[in-house]
Write a protein that holds these residues in place. Structure first.
Motif, mmCIF file in Angstrom:
data_model
loop_
_atom_site.group_PDB
_atom_site.id
_atom_site.type_symbol
_atom_site.label_atom_id
_atom_site.label_comp_id
_atom_site.label_asym_id
_atom_site.label_seq_id
_atom_site.Cartn_x
_atom_site.Cartn_y
_atom_site.Cartn_z
ATOM 1 N N GLU A 11 7.337 17.138 2.326
ATOM 2 C CA GLU A 11 8.223 16.852 3.455
ATOM 3 C C GLU A 11 8.888 15.487 3.302
ATOM 4 O O GLU A 11 8.241 14.493 3.017
ATOM 5 C CB GLU A 11 7.435 16.897 4.764
ATOM 6 N N TYR A 12 10.203 15.464 3.512
ATOM 7 C CA TYR A 12 10.980 14.227 3.452
ATOM 8 C C TYR A 12 11.613 13.893 4.793
ATOM 9 O O TYR A 12 12.542 13.103 4.864
ATOM 10 C CB TYR A 12 12.076 14.337 2.377
ATOM 11 N N GLY A 13 11.131 14.498 5.856
ATOM 12 C CA GLY A 13 11.691 14.228 7.177
ATOM 13 C C GLY A 13 13.093 14.783 7.269
ATOM 14 O O GLY A 13 13.400 15.842 6.757
ATOM 15 N N ASN A 14 13.985 14.035 7.910
ATOM 16 C CA ASN A 14 15.372 14.489 8.014
ATOM 17 C C ASN A 14 16.317 13.448 7.417
ATOM 18 O O ASN A 14 17.361 13.139 7.959
ATOM 19 C CB ASN A 14 15.740 14.825 9.462
ATOM 20 N N SER A 15 15.922 12.904 6.258
ATOM 21 C CA SER A 15 16.668 11.855 5.576
ATOM 22 C C SER A 15 18.062 12.322 5.160
ATOM 23 O O SER A 15 18.274 13.486 4.853
ATOM 24 C CB SER A 15 15.922 11.387 4.321
ATOM 25 N N ASN A 16 18.987 11.377 5.118
ATOM 26 C CA ASN A 16 20.328 11.665 4.616
ATOM 27 C C ASN A 16 20.438 11.403 3.125
ATOM 28 O O ASN A 16 21.132 12.099 2.418
ATOM 29 C CB ASN A 16 21.367 10.822 5.355
ATOM 30 N N THR A 17 19.777 10.348 2.630
ATOM 31 C CA THR A 17 19.798 10.020 1.205
ATOM 32 C C THR A 17 18.365 9.993 0.705
ATOM 33 O O THR A 17 17.519 9.305 1.258
ATOM 34 C CB THR A 17 20.460 8.654 0.957
ATOM 35 N N ILE A 18 18.116 10.753 -0.367
ATOM 36 C CA ILE A 18 16.758 10.868 -0.891
ATOM 37 C C ILE A 18 16.777 10.535 -2.379
ATOM 38 O O ILE A 18 17.556 11.104 -3.136
ATOM 39 C CB ILE A 18 16.209 12.292 -0.677
ATOM 40 N N SER A 19 15.943 9.571 -2.783
ATOM 41 C CA SER A 19 15.819 9.205 -4.198
ATOM 42 C C SER A 19 14.739 10.069 -4.843
ATOM 43 O O SER A 19 13.650 10.211 -4.300
ATOM 44 C CB SER A 19 15.439 7.737 -4.343
ATOM 45 N N LEU A 20 15.057 10.604 -6.006
ATOM 46 C CA LEU A 20 14.138 11.493 -6.715
ATOM 47 C C LEU A 20 14.149 11.175 -8.197
ATOM 48 O O LEU A 20 15.081 10.564 -8.716
ATOM 49 C CB LEU A 20 14.569 12.952 -6.536
ATOM 50 N N MET A 21 13.126 11.642 -8.869
ATOM 51 C CA MET A 21 13.105 11.566 -10.319
ATOM 52 C C MET A 21 14.079 12.616 -10.865
ATOM 53 O O MET A 21 14.281 13.651 -10.239
ATOM 54 C CB MET A 21 11.695 11.856 -10.859
ATOM 55 N N PRO A 22 14.681 12.369 -11.999
ATOM 56 C CA PRO A 22 15.544 13.379 -12.601
ATOM 57 C C PRO A 22 14.755 14.663 -12.877
ATOM 58 O O PRO A 22 13.546 14.631 -13.055
ATOM 59 C CB PRO A 22 15.982 12.726 -13.907
ATOM 60 N N GLY A 23 15.453 15.770 -12.880
ATOM 61 C CA GLY A 23 14.822 17.051 -13.151
ATOM 62 C C GLY A 23 15.254 18.096 -12.151
ATOM 63 O O GLY A 23 16.115 17.870 -11.300
ATOM 64 N N ASN A 24 14.622 19.261 -12.219
ATOM 65 C CA ASN A 24 14.938 20.374 -11.342
ATOM 66 C C ASN A 24 14.096 20.266 -10.074
ATOM 67 O O ASN A 24 12.888 20.073 -10.146
ATOM 68 C CB ASN A 24 14.667 21.695 -12.070
ATOM 69 N N HIS A 25 14.735 20.402 -8.920
ATOM 70 C CA HIS A 25 14.043 20.282 -7.635
ATOM 71 C C HIS A 25 14.442 21.427 -6.721
ATOM 72 O O HIS A 25 15.599 21.843 -6.692
ATOM 73 C CB HIS A 25 14.393 18.957 -6.948
ATOM 74 N N ASN A 26 13.462 21.926 -5.954
ATOM 75 C CA ASN A 26 13.721 22.937 -4.941
ATOM 76 C C ASN A 26 13.828 22.235 -3.600
ATOM 77 O O ASN A 26 12.927 21.500 -3.201
ATOM 78 C CB ASN A 26 12.603 23.988 -4.901
ATOM 79 N N ILE A 27 14.928 22.465 -2.911
ATOM 80 C CA ILE A 27 15.157 21.870 -1.593
ATOM 81 C C ILE A 27 15.077 22.979 -0.560
ATOM 82 O O ILE A 27 15.735 24.014 -0.701
ATOM 83 C CB ILE A 27 16.533 21.186 -1.533
ATOM 84 N N LYS A 28 14.269 22.767 0.475
ATOM 85 C CA LYS A 28 14.147 23.734 1.565
ATOM 86 C C LYS A 28 14.375 22.974 2.863
ATOM 87 O O LYS A 28 13.837 21.889 3.055
ATOM 88 C CB LYS A 28 12.776 24.390 1.568
ATOM 89 N N ILE A 29 15.177 23.563 3.745
ATOM 90 C CA ILE A 29 15.478 22.937 5.030
ATOM 91 C C ILE A 29 15.025 23.895 6.122
ATOM 92 O O ILE A 29 15.338 25.090 6.087
ATOM 93 C CB ILE A 29 16.977 22.628 5.145
ATOM 94 N N ARG A 30 14.290 23.345 7.091
ATOM 95 C CA ARG A 30 13.720 24.166 8.170
ATOM 96 C C ARG A 30 14.014 23.555 9.531
ATOM 97 O O ARG A 30 14.056 22.336 9.680
ATOM 98 C CB ARG A 30 12.204 24.256 8.027
ATOM 99 N N HIS A 31 14.157 24.446 10.490
ATOM 100 C CA HIS A 31 14.293 24.032 11.883
ATOM 101 C C HIS A 31 13.862 25.208 12.747
ATOM 102 O O HIS A 31 14.192 26.367 12.450
ATOM 103 C CB HIS A 31 15.738 23.653 12.203
ATOM 104 N N TYR A 32 13.128 24.917 13.810
ATOM 105 C CA TYR A 32 12.667 25.951 14.731
ATOM 106 C C TYR A 32 13.879 26.711 15.280
ATOM 107 O O TYR A 32 14.891 26.117 15.635
ATOM 108 C CB TYR A 32 11.863 25.307 15.870
ATOM 109 N N LEU A 33 13.767 28.005 15.335
ATOM 110 C CA LEU A 33 14.785 28.929 15.822
ATOM 111 C C LEU A 33 15.988 29.067 14.885
ATOM 112 O O LEU A 33 17.046 29.541 15.291
ATOM 113 C CB LEU A 33 15.265 28.560 17.236
ATOM 114 N N TYR A 34 15.840 28.626 13.624
ATOM 115 C CA TYR A 34 16.891 28.804 12.616
ATOM 116 C C TYR A 34 16.274 29.383 11.354
ATOM 117 O O TYR A 34 15.097 29.185 11.089
ATOM 118 C CB TYR A 34 17.562 27.466 12.281
ATOM 119 N N TYR A 35 17.087 30.079 10.559
ATOM 120 C CA TYR A 35 16.619 30.594 9.275
ATOM 121 C C TYR A 35 16.460 29.437 8.290
ATOM 122 O O TYR A 35 17.257 28.500 8.295
ATOM 123 C CB TYR A 35 17.612 31.609 8.688
#
Length: 181
Positions: free
Chosen positions: A53-77
């Motif tokens: 979990e990264y909260g609801n950040s606007n800018t996220i620093s990551l290591m290079p490579g392949n990443h899966n991003i998932k976004i969740r919110h109650y009552l939304y897909y």
């Protein structure tokens, strides 16, 4: 030192002159990270990257490579995508709009003030209006001296389901006439 970097969080054995074998995480010393910039709608959606979990950040620093991003919110897909980042790369994903996974219900009864149960859970009394996750529900209305009313309701995305239900009395009148005498 490396022909290619090991996988993220993978350690490798290195041998230094006149020292014992040591574990070394090549990624921990890399300062040339990549960045993802994203906004979500609704704004307070939760961002997960590689299951973390990264909260609801606007800018996220990551290591290079392949990443899966998932976004969740109650009552939304949920929304999911894969991003492959290079060293010092910044990827702007723009605004990711989640699709609603809810409708609205408006339940009224005659007479009013009946107790509402959805899938066996007591909610409140009629009249009642709320947003609810899309799906099929068992609706039960109960009121003293009336038969329970049971119905299956189907709530669809972005739709308002209005139910105006009439309860059947479970009482009668008794008239007693006597003859004096």
């Amino acid at each position: 030192l490396f022909r290619s970097l090991p996988e993220k969080n993978q350690t490798c054995d290195i041998f230094l002159k006149n020292t014992a074998k040591q574990k070394f995480n090549a990624w921990s010393n890399i300062s040339k990270k990549a960045e993802i910039i994203l906004k979500t709608e609704p704004k307070n959606s939760t961002v997960f990257i590689d299951g973390e979990e990264y909260g609801n950040s606007n800018t996220i620093s990551l290591m290079p490579g392949n990443h899966n991003i998932k976004i969740r919110h109650y009552l939304y897909y949920d929304y999911s995508l894969d991003v492959d980042l290079d060293f010092e790369e910044t990827v702007d994903l723009g605004t990711i709009k989640l699709k609603p996974n809810y409708g609205e219900i408006e339940i009224a009864s005659m007479p009013k003030d009946a107790v509402i149960y959805l899938d066996g859970e007591e909610k409140t009394r009629t009249p009642y209006s709320t947003k609810i996750q899309s799906g099929t529900y068992e609706l039960v209305l109960k009121k003293y001296m009336y038969n329970d009313l049971k119905a299956k309701i189907i709530v669809k995305d972005n739709q308002i389901l209005k139910q105006n239900l009439k309860l059947i009395p479970n009482f009668g009148t008794l008239q007693i006439a006597t003859n004096p005498g």
